[in-house]
Design an enzyme around this catalytic site. Structure first.
Site, PDB file in Angstrom:
ATOM      1  N   HIS B 252       0.829  -1.212   0.000  1.00 46.13           N
ATOM      2  CA  HIS B 252       0.000   0.000   0.000  1.00 46.13           C
ATOM      3  C   HIS B 252       0.862   1.260   0.000  1.00 46.13           C
ATOM      4  O   HIS B 252       0.533   2.250   0.665  1.00 46.13           O
ATOM      5  CB  HIS B 252      -0.952   0.007   1.209  1.00 46.13           C
ATOM      6  CG  HIS B 252      -2.120  -0.917   1.053  1.00 46.13           C
ATOM      7  ND1 HIS B 252      -3.158  -0.667   0.184  1.00 46.13           N
ATOM      8  CD2 HIS B 252      -2.405  -2.114   1.634  1.00 46.13           C
ATOM      9  CE1 HIS B 252      -4.049  -1.669   0.255  1.00 46.13           C
ATOM     10  NE2 HIS B 252      -3.613  -2.562   1.107  1.00 46.13           N
ATOM     11  N   ASP B 315      -0.974  -4.741   5.882  1.00 50.99           N
ATOM     12  CA  ASP B 315      -1.962  -5.611   5.243  1.00 50.99           C
ATOM     13  C   ASP B 315      -1.733  -5.728   3.735  1.00 50.99           C
ATOM     14  O   ASP B 315      -1.078  -4.898   3.120  1.00 50.99           O
ATOM     15  CB  ASP B 315      -3.373  -5.070   5.495  1.00 50.99           C
ATOM     16  CG  ASP B 315      -3.512  -3.630   5.032  1.00 50.99           C
ATOM     17  OD1 ASP B 315      -2.533  -2.847   5.204  1.00 50.99           O
ATOM     18  OD2 ASP B 315      -4.556  -3.272   4.479  1.00 50.99           O
ATOM     19  N   GLU B 316      -2.297  -6.763   3.183  1.00 45.07           N
ATOM     20  CA  GLU B 316      -2.492  -6.912   1.745  1.00 45.07           C
ATOM     21  C   GLU B 316      -1.230  -6.684   0.910  1.00 45.07           C
ATOM     22  O   GLU B 316      -1.262  -5.990  -0.089  1.00 45.07           O
ATOM     23  CB  GLU B 316      -3.605  -5.956   1.272  1.00 45.07           C
ATOM     24  CG  GLU B 316      -4.952  -6.272   1.901  1.00 45.07           C
ATOM     25  CD  GLU B 316      -6.069  -5.375   1.356  1.00 45.07           C
ATOM     26  OE1 GLU B 316      -7.194  -5.859   1.272  1.00 45.07           O
ATOM     27  OE2 GLU B 316      -5.795  -4.199   1.031  1.00 45.07           O
ATOM     28  N   ASN B 317      -0.135  -7.271   1.328  1.00 43.03           N
ATOM     29  CA  ASN B 317       1.054  -7.282   0.479  1.00 43.03           C
ATOM     30  C   ASN B 317       1.006  -8.572  -0.340  1.00 43.03           C
ATOM     31  O   ASN B 317       1.050  -9.663   0.209  1.00 43.03           O
ATOM     32  CB  ASN B 317       2.306  -7.244   1.363  1.00 43.03           C
ATOM     33  CG  ASN B 317       3.561  -7.614   0.592  1.00 43.03           C
ATOM     34  OD1 ASN B 317       3.619  -7.481  -0.637  1.00 43.03           O
ATOM     35  ND2 ASN B 317       4.567  -8.090   1.312  1.00 43.03           N
ATOM     36  N   GLU B 367      -2.410  -9.426   9.345  1.00 42.07           N
ATOM     37  CA  GLU B 367      -1.291 -10.035   8.626  1.00 42.07           C
ATOM     38  C   GLU B 367       0.048  -9.914   9.340  1.00 42.07           C
ATOM     39  O   GLU B 367       0.980 -10.662   9.043  1.00 42.07           O
ATOM     40  CB  GLU B 367      -1.145  -9.422   7.231  1.00 42.07           C
ATOM     41  CG  GLU B 367      -2.252  -9.785   6.270  1.00 42.07           C
ATOM     42  CD  GLU B 367      -3.350  -8.734   6.235  1.00 42.07           C
ATOM     43  OE1 GLU B 367      -3.641  -8.168   7.310  1.00 42.07           O
ATOM     44  OE2 GLU B 367      -3.912  -8.507   5.155  1.00 42.07           O
TER      45      GLU B 367
END
Lengths: 686, 686
Positions: B252, B315-317, B367
């Site tokens: 992000h 998050d969300e890597n 995460e």
């Protein structure tokens, strides 16, 4: 084809027929409708010529953002380089930068040409170009599926170079966001002077580093820091608006003296004045120390406000403290100053020298005009055109504010009819040039940040048109038609002039269910200035009295007032029982009758609505009255004896102010009653 | 007498009988109604004890100003010295100052006692006292003519110490006034953590002096200066709210790399991401220079944000760039890091050291939880209670956000039902203590400053109650009753969650006449998150797509939804043709039928309303359907064969999302049809 203000202009394009619907406000000097139109597509991109003032680039980006938001068309917001874009293109060219400090002589003219292929905006200065951008935004129309710009050629320039709005931020403080959105709305209607009334008896509102006690003791903590003031100056400049600060003196200065009593003509202690009116505290014009103070203060303020003009107020000094101070009396005799007016003129001459030292032109209210005052001083007239014309004959420049007082609670139509140079004027062309324009004035007694937008807008847009457009632009109905549209545009900028009424009604009623209460509120507006003034005296209203009654929720000149007047006039032209007008009137009157049960009950149970609860009953009565009137008119029957007298009595009661509210429907109701009674057919016909 | 949440409590005073009407939100831990009441008069003055924290004095002055504005009673706003005041008095005493930097362990309890003579507020800290002030404001009631405080004894403290709201200001920027009014509303419902999501792929929003290109190239010019961020920290602290900044990394982070490409794991060039979702750009965790950068950056941010917690996202890597970079792959092998999750854990451990150096606790999304992570790290769970409980069992503290996502467009009731520690929880008391509370999350894909208030409020007040009040406070109807009142209180603070819908409808329709359009809008709400997500993919929606369609005007969980559900349920309990419910339903259905002509026409002619115009027709159909249903139910007749099938088909069509709108009336309509068809009497009886 030159389009007059109210005309709809039909043009034939290669694609289809469309109607050019004029909603421009203010009306431009000349407008020639062309053929066709330009559909807004994502290819519509703005480019500028050689001249790239950052201020203009930002203005273009704001305009493109607004266009994108209001149409949903994904146009690029940033200014593109000419090589990047293909047609359709929006090219903007400016002859050269304006003055770094915008001048009253700034060339504000622009030309805007829209064809089916492109848009070209041409101006002498970036200020002119900014006005052109506002016109472009106002030109946007739409079909059922597309947004477009009609082909048009506009050449435009203002009638008056000074088109201002004054906000009194002393009596009630207005936070920075209010000032900013006010500037946004001013720019939308091409106003160019923000007159910032920063000090008065009730509060000193700008930080002075040289004299910190001015705000520490004179502001209740509500003031603008110097950084904020500079931010406002920059924000205004970015929108082509000059900022003229006002420091009212020698009177209206109680708040100065709380921290600096030695400036005063009487001994203290002093306090921030909580009441409204004219008070005794006044600067001591006889002491050298006063001018030492003012020199330092003006120097500091001049460093914050770059405009060449500074306003020194100069109004409403009652001279009482001067008359009661033997030292000042002695000074007057020694200097051969006959009367307090002469002493004030002496003060003004010395103050003028200080202003000149810092390269400022002086502005003052009518009272500053005294024998011996240099013609360099500008007059702002609250007294009216005659006072202004008299000053112009003597060589003074001036602006009109009489007739543009927003706290008067007059209609937009009434303000619109006031002209800084009426057609009856006998001034010579040279004298006329000295009348630079006018300023709407929002005095702060009865406005706070919640309700100020609705007191200022959209009415001020009508004044802005008076000051920009030709004198011949004076069709009131057409002004109202365009004002409705402009009010929506101003709302889109974030102003609350429409939404605030409902929000206030919800608070007053303590519920989100206000449909019926809104029926009543639409028919009401705040009492006139004189009624309010009288109430203030009777009820000891002060700066600290909350503005939280029905009157504060209501809007001056609400849309319903003119709509209803129009409806009744159209109906009376043809009082046919089967007409659309008859139907609409009947339905409306029925809502007036039916609101009564619920709204009376709702108001009775709210301590802040209860004082006005009789309004609900009166509206119910007028609903019945109207139904009877259209009944008689539709059937051609004559009302029974006494009917008219009974209605007139009811109307007379309803016309009285109650808790500072008044009905906005009185004249049309009277017309209905008179018409039903067989009277005044002439009034009905017009 | 202990009052339960929905109870009305009658008490006998020496003066008269009155009903204590509970509108507190959140519900206090214990409330004992007393006898009598205290009428608000201008003599009602606040005094404090020995302890005088300036923060508390300001909070008292704000509360007294609010009380004065909402009642019109001229109470003194400033804190008075005890010697100045006579009864009735409002005394506030605090045991001692709270921590200079408000802690998660701050004692937030308070006791509030109102008698017919006086009010006493007692708290351990100024934060507790501030909560008590909010309760006092919520206690105010009125008769037809007077405002009063009912006699009551309240002892109150929160169930959870962490009651937060996250605003994502990256995907759409939110200006300072939005942040401030959000903090005002948070304080009103006793929330205490403002989680400020300041960076993401779509924009870097806070000025760094060490790394100026972060905003110069990564923000489109929309960012908070350090002075503004400090102003927000101070504004929040003055309201008992901690500010926890979030800098989401290592993923992000597209917006960071536009100015600092060397931080990235792939070669550039990078751009501000305009789309929404998960993207490849990710920090390079293998280079020493990354940590040098982050050390300097965190040091700078730590100097702005004093809170002991800092959020690093995490998050969300998706790991794509790590997998494709041979140098990073070699590093992973050399360090025996198996998989990208292990590499991220390595990054987090190094980042944790930097945070610890600057005395910050680390917070991350689920995460971040990986083997070897110290239990000092706090988990914010978007995955849900199970994930959170699992972390708590391992010794981590955590907060819940799953179920509190405001962009989900769920109802307040749905959020309200989500508990950070559900009654089914099998955690030990010690493990339960590690669950500190929760945070409502407003992700920024589809909100701008115009509409954000209506997405956040009043729904967030229901979440605030879940986090403050006892688990047993769970009556949904009573929650909605109090939520209506709270929404008005929040509007009085200047929030636009109610007024924005009408303002947007006026813009969309291009007119102030929206009475009929409002009938339709009341029955609609924005599509669900999943529906919107799907639309975004299909229509290539980006950060730059204007939010200017009907969906953006609508409010999630609009008041009408629950009102209509209640009305239909009450009607179905007694489907009597002459009942009040029958009348109300019939009138309502008639407005649905009659809106169709005008609203369909209005929508058809507006390019931005047209895509949803079928909604007007569908509502008309449902109006007819409802009239038929209550017709059958009232007369006891059976609908003709095929009637039910036809209605079900219509309902099925109406249930489909159209231009991202959905009806909020589907379930009650279905119940009406089923009941009219003689089915599901049980459902009707509920």
């Amino acid at each position: 084809m030159l389009v007059s203000s109210s005309a709809l202009c039909e043009a034939q394009s290669s694609h289809s027929t469309f109607t050019f619907h004029n909603t421009l406000m203010p009306e431009p000097s000349s407008l020639q409708a062309g053929k066709g139109y330009l559909v807004l597509t994502p290819q519509f991109a703005a480019t500028t010529g050689k001249f790239h003032d950052p201020r203009l680039d930002h203005a273009i980006e704001r305009a493109m953002s607004q266009l994108k938001q209001e149409t949903g068309v994904l146009i690029p917001v940033d200014v593109q380089s000419a090589s990047e874009v293909s047609h359709p293109v929006f090219s903007i060219s400016v002859d050269g930068p304006g003055e770094k400090v915008q001048s009253v002589d700034e060339n504000e003219s622009y030309s805007l040409t829209v064809t089916s292929q492109s848009v070209h905006l041409q101006a002498a200065t970036d200020v002119g170009a900014m006005h052109g951008l506002q016109t472009l935004l106002q030109l946007v129309q739409h079909t059922d599926t597309q947004y477009f710009l009609p082909a048009v050629t506009i050449h435009d320039s203002p009638r008056f170079p000074w088109r201002g709005l004054m906000l009194d931020c002393s009596r009630h403080f207005e936070p920075i966001p209010v000032i900013k959105r006010t500037l946004d709305a001013m720019a939308a209607v091409k106003m160019n002077v923000f007159h910032w009334h920063l000090s008065d008896d009730q509060g000193f509102r700008i930080q002075s580093k040289a004299f910190p006690l001015l705000t520490q003791r004179g502001s209740d903590g509500d003031f603008y820091t110097q950084a904020q003031a500079r931010e406002i100056v920059a924000y205004a400049r970015a929108r082509g608006i000059r900022v003229v600060p006002e420091f009212d003196m020698p009177g209206h200065t109680s708040s100065w003296f709380v921290g600096y009593p030695n400036l005063a003509s009487a001994s203290g202690p002093f306090h921030i004045e909580r009441h409204f009116g004219v008070f005794d505290p006044v600067m001591d014009p006889t002491r050298a120390s006063t001018y030492v103070f003012l020199d330092k203060f003006i120097a500091e303020m001049a460093s914050i406000f770059p405009d060449p003009y500074m306003h020194i107020g100069g109004d409403e000094n009652n001279g009482v403290e001067w008359k009661h101070n033997p030292r000042i009396q002695a000074f007057m005799r020694a200097h051969n100053l006959k009367g307090t007016a002469a002493l004030q003129a002496y003060f003004n001459r010395r103050l003028l020298k200080i202003l000149q030292k810092y390269h400022k032109h002086m502005i003052g209210w009518d009272e500053v005009l005294a024998p011996g005052l240099p013609t360099d001083v500008m007059i702002q007239s609250w007294r009216g055109y005659d006072s202004l014309a008299s000053a112009a004959r003597k060589g003074y420049t001036g602006i009109l504010s009489s007739g543009y007082y927003l706290d008067s609670m007059q209609t937009a139509a009434e303000h619109y009819a006031v002209d800084p140079i009426p057609s009856s004027s006998t001034l010579t062309p040279e004298q006329r040039k000295r009348i630079l324009g006018g300023e709407a004035c929002m005095w702060g007694e009865y406005v706070n940040s919640n309700i100020i937008d609705s007191r200022v807008w959209p009415i001020t847009a009508a004044i802005a048109e008076r000051l920009w457009s030709a004198q011949s632009v004076n069709n009131v109905n057409d002004m109202y038609r365009r004002l409705r549209v402009e009010s929506l545009r101003i709302e889109a900028l974030g102003l609350t002039q429409i939404s605030q009424e409902d929000a206030s009604l919800r608070q007053l009623a303590g519920t989100q269910k206000i449909t019926q209460l809104k029926v009543l509120a639409a028919t009401l507006e705040p009492a006139t200035f004189d009624q309010r003034d009288q109430y203030t005296l009777q009820h000891n209203v002060t700066q600290q009295t909350p503005l939280d009654h029905l009157v504060d929720a209501l809007r001056p000149d609400p849309p319903f007032r003119h709509d209803f007047e129009q409806l009744v006039q159209r109906y009376l032209d043809h009082p046919d029982a089967n007409s659309k007008q008859n139907q609409r009137l009947r339905m409306l009157m029925e809502t007036w009758v039916t609101q009564q049960d619920r709204v009376s009950e709702q108001m009775r149970h709210s301590p802040r609505l209860a004082p006005a609860q009789i309004r609900s009953v009166q509206l119910g009565q007028m609903g019945s009255m109207g139904l009877q009137a259209i009944g008689y008119l539709g059937t051609g029957k004559t009302p029974p004896p006494g009917w008219e007298a009974a209605q007139v009595a009811l109307l007379k009661q309803a016309a009285e102010p109650i808790d500072l509210t008044r009905f906005d429907i009185m004249k049309p109701m009277q017309m209905l009653v008179e018409a039903a009674s067989g009277k005044h057919a002439a009034a009905a016909a017009h």
